[in-house]
Design a protein around this motif. Structure first.
Motif, short mmCIF file in Angstrom:
data_model
loop_
_atom_site.label_atom_id
_atom_site.label_comp_id
_atom_site.label_asym_id
_atom_site.label_seq_id
_atom_site.Cartn_x
_atom_site.Cartn_y
_atom_site.Cartn_z
N VAL A 6 0.89 -1.19 -0.07
CA VAL A 6 0.02 0.09 0.08
C VAL A 6 0.88 1.19 0.02
CG1 VAL A 6 -1.70 1.41 1.23
CG2 VAL A 6 -1.76 -1.29 1.24
N ARG A 7 0.58 2.07 -0.97
CA ARG A 7 1.34 3.38 -1.06
C ARG A 7 0.56 4.57 -0.90
NH1 ARG A 7 6.47 4.02 -3.54
NH2 ARG A 7 5.61 5.97 -4.24
N ASP A 8 1.13 5.70 -0.87
CA ASP A 8 0.33 7.07 -0.97
C ASP A 8 0.91 7.63 -2.06
OD1 ASP A 8 -1.72 8.86 -0.38
OD2 ASP A 8 -0.47 9.73 1.34
N GLY A 9 0.33 7.59 -3.15
CA GLY A 9 1.13 8.17 -4.32
C GLY A 9 1.67 7.13 -5.29
N LYS A 10 1.83 7.92 -6.50
CA LYS A 10 2.24 7.16 -7.83
C LYS A 10 3.87 7.31 -7.87
CE LYS A 10 -2.20 8.23 -9.90
NZ LYS A 10 -2.92 9.09 -10.86
N PRO A 11 4.26 6.21 -8.01
CA PRO A 11 5.99 6.21 -7.97
C PRO A 11 6.37 6.30 -9.73
CG PRO A 11 5.49 4.18 -7.77
CD PRO A 11 3.98 4.58 -7.71
N TYR A 12 5.41 6.29 -10.49
CA TYR A 12 5.85 6.17 -11.86
C TYR A 12 5.37 7.77 -12.46
CZ TYR A 12 0.87 5.03 -11.73
OH TYR A 12 -0.53 4.86 -11.50
N PRO A 13 6.00 8.22 -13.57
CA PRO A 13 5.57 9.64 -14.38
C PRO A 13 4.09 9.34 -15.05
CG PRO A 13 7.67 8.48 -15.34
CD PRO A 13 6.99 7.65 -14.35
N VAL A 30 -5.77 -10.41 -12.82
CA VAL A 30 -4.45 -10.22 -11.88
C VAL A 30 -4.87 -10.58 -10.47
CG1 VAL A 30 -3.20 -8.42 -11.10
CG2 VAL A 30 -3.82 -8.16 -13.15
N ARG A 31 -3.93 -11.26 -9.69
CA ARG A 31 -4.10 -11.46 -8.60
C ARG A 31 -3.95 -10.42 -7.51
NH1 ARG A 31 -3.84 -16.35 -6.39
NH2 ARG A 31 -2.98 -15.65 -4.52
N LEU A 32 -4.93 -10.25 -6.45
CA LEU A 32 -4.82 -9.06 -5.69
C LEU A 32 -3.52 -9.13 -4.92
CD1 LEU A 32 -8.45 -9.26 -4.28
CD2 LEU A 32 -7.68 -7.79 -5.99
N ASP A 33 -2.90 -10.26 -4.66
CA ASP A 33 -1.61 -10.21 -3.95
C ASP A 33 -0.41 -9.86 -4.68
OD1 ASP A 33 -1.45 -12.42 -5.44
OD2 ASP A 33 -1.27 -13.73 -3.42
N GLU A 34 -0.67 -9.48 -5.88
CA GLU A 34 0.28 -8.94 -6.87
C GLU A 34 0.13 -7.45 -7.15
OE1 GLU A 34 -0.33 -10.91 -10.40
OE2 GLU A 34 0.58 -12.84 -9.69
N ILE A 35 -0.78 -6.69 -6.51
CA ILE A 35 -1.05 -5.36 -6.58
C ILE A 35 -0.58 -4.51 -5.46
CG2 ILE A 35 -2.87 -3.66 -6.91
CD1 ILE A 35 -4.59 -5.96 -8.11
N VAL A 36 0.12 -3.42 -6.09
CA VAL A 36 0.43 -2.36 -4.89
C VAL A 36 -0.50 -1.03 -5.23
CG1 VAL A 36 2.12 -0.74 -4.20
CG2 VAL A 36 2.87 -3.05 -4.58
N THR A 37 -1.11 -0.83 -4.14
CA THR A 37 -2.25 0.25 -4.39
C THR A 37 -1.42 1.52 -4.41
OG1 THR A 37 -2.84 0.65 -1.92
CG2 THR A 37 -4.22 -1.15 -3.19
N GLY A 67 8.72 -3.46 -13.08
CA GLY A 67 8.23 -4.70 -12.80
C GLY A 67 7.21 -4.96 -11.38
N VAL A 68 6.57 -3.88 -11.13
CA VAL A 68 5.61 -3.61 -10.08
C VAL A 68 4.26 -3.27 -10.74
CG1 VAL A 68 5.04 -2.90 -7.95
CG2 VAL A 68 7.39 -3.10 -8.34
N LEU A 69 3.49 -4.03 -10.21
CA LEU A 69 2.02 -3.61 -10.51
C LEU A 69 1.21 -2.71 -9.61
CD1 LEU A 69 -0.01 -4.22 -13.03
CD2 LEU A 69 -0.80 -6.09 -11.60
N TYR A 70 1.06 -1.40 -10.15
CA TYR A 70 0.49 -0.52 -9.35
C TYR A 70 -1.18 -0.22 -9.57
CZ TYR A 70 5.09 0.73 -7.75
OH TYR A 70 6.30 0.49 -7.40
N LEU A 71 -2.10 -0.21 -8.75
CA LEU A 71 -3.36 0.15 -8.94
C LEU A 71 -3.79 1.55 -9.00
CD1 LEU A 71 -6.13 -1.68 -9.34
CD2 LEU A 71 -6.53 -1.32 -6.84
N GLU A 72 -3.88 2.07 -10.02
CA GLU A 72 -4.27 3.40 -10.33
C GLU A 72 -5.48 3.99 -9.92
OE1 GLU A 72 -4.19 6.15 -13.98
OE2 GLU A 72 -2.19 5.71 -13.23
N ASP A 73 -6.54 3.01 -10.25
CA ASP A 73 -7.83 3.14 -10.25
C ASP A 73 -8.80 1.91 -9.93
OD1 ASP A 73 -10.46 4.79 -10.66
OD2 ASP A 73 -10.90 3.79 -12.35
N TYR A 96 4.00 0.16 -18.83
CA TYR A 96 5.11 1.28 -19.14
C TYR A 96 6.54 0.70 -19.11
CZ TYR A 96 4.57 6.31 -18.01
OH TYR A 96 4.48 7.74 -18.16
N ASP A 97 6.70 -0.45 -18.49
CA ASP A 97 7.94 -1.07 -18.71
C ASP A 97 8.25 -1.58 -20.25
OD1 ASP A 97 8.28 -1.23 -15.90
OD2 ASP A 97 7.75 -3.32 -15.85
N ALA A 98 7.22 -1.89 -20.91
CA ALA A 98 7.26 -2.07 -22.44
C ALA A 98 7.60 -0.96 -23.27
CB ALA A 98 5.93 -2.80 -22.87
#
Length: 128
Positions: A6-13, A30-37, A67-73, A96-98
């Motif tokens: 769980v984060r507070d804010g987006k680390p990506y541009p 996507v598995r929930l345990d692979e997501i960072v909010t 390499g990290v999956l961030y849940l934006e919405d 974005y990695d692509a």
């Protein structure tokens, strides 16, 4: 633990994707345990609302960055899924990695390229 983190804010541009751009990305499981909010706040009234997606996309939006999956919405939909004992969620994932060559390790060069105005015009990555 429901989510990977769980984060507070987006680390990506900022990606500059519109709702139309998001709608062209096919959803995938996507598995929930692979997501960072990207938000720590959960509004109970939105969580309990039956029509929370009435005016929006049916699928949550996520961004794969370094390499990290961030849940934006879609945090509320993800929590609803967890409360119903569903460990997976259908999500539209912008990769974005692509857009970044794998051999590029310069974060300054990466940020400079990602801030170019032509970024939103790039074709979206195709899924096999």
């Amino acid at each position: 633990m429901i989510f990977k983190g769980v984060r507070d804010g987006k680390p990506y541009p900022d990606h500059g994707l519109s709702l139309r751009d998001w709608s062209r990305i096919p959803p995938r499981q996507v598995r929930l345990d692979e997501i960072v909010t990207t938000t720590k706040v959960l509004e109970l009234d939105r969580l309990l609302s039956e029509d929370s997606t009435f005016y929006g996309d049916l699928f949550p939006h996520a961004v794969q960055w370094q390499g990290v999956l961030y849940l934006e919405d879609g945090l509320h939909r993800a929590v609803q899924s967890a409360l119903r004992n569903r460990p997976v969620l259908h999500v539209r994932v912008f990769e974005y990695d692509a857009l970044i060559p794998s051999g590029d390790t310069s974060s300054d060069d990466r940020a400079r390229r990602l801030d170019e105005p032509s970024l939103p015009d790039l074709p979206l990555p195709e899924r096999p």
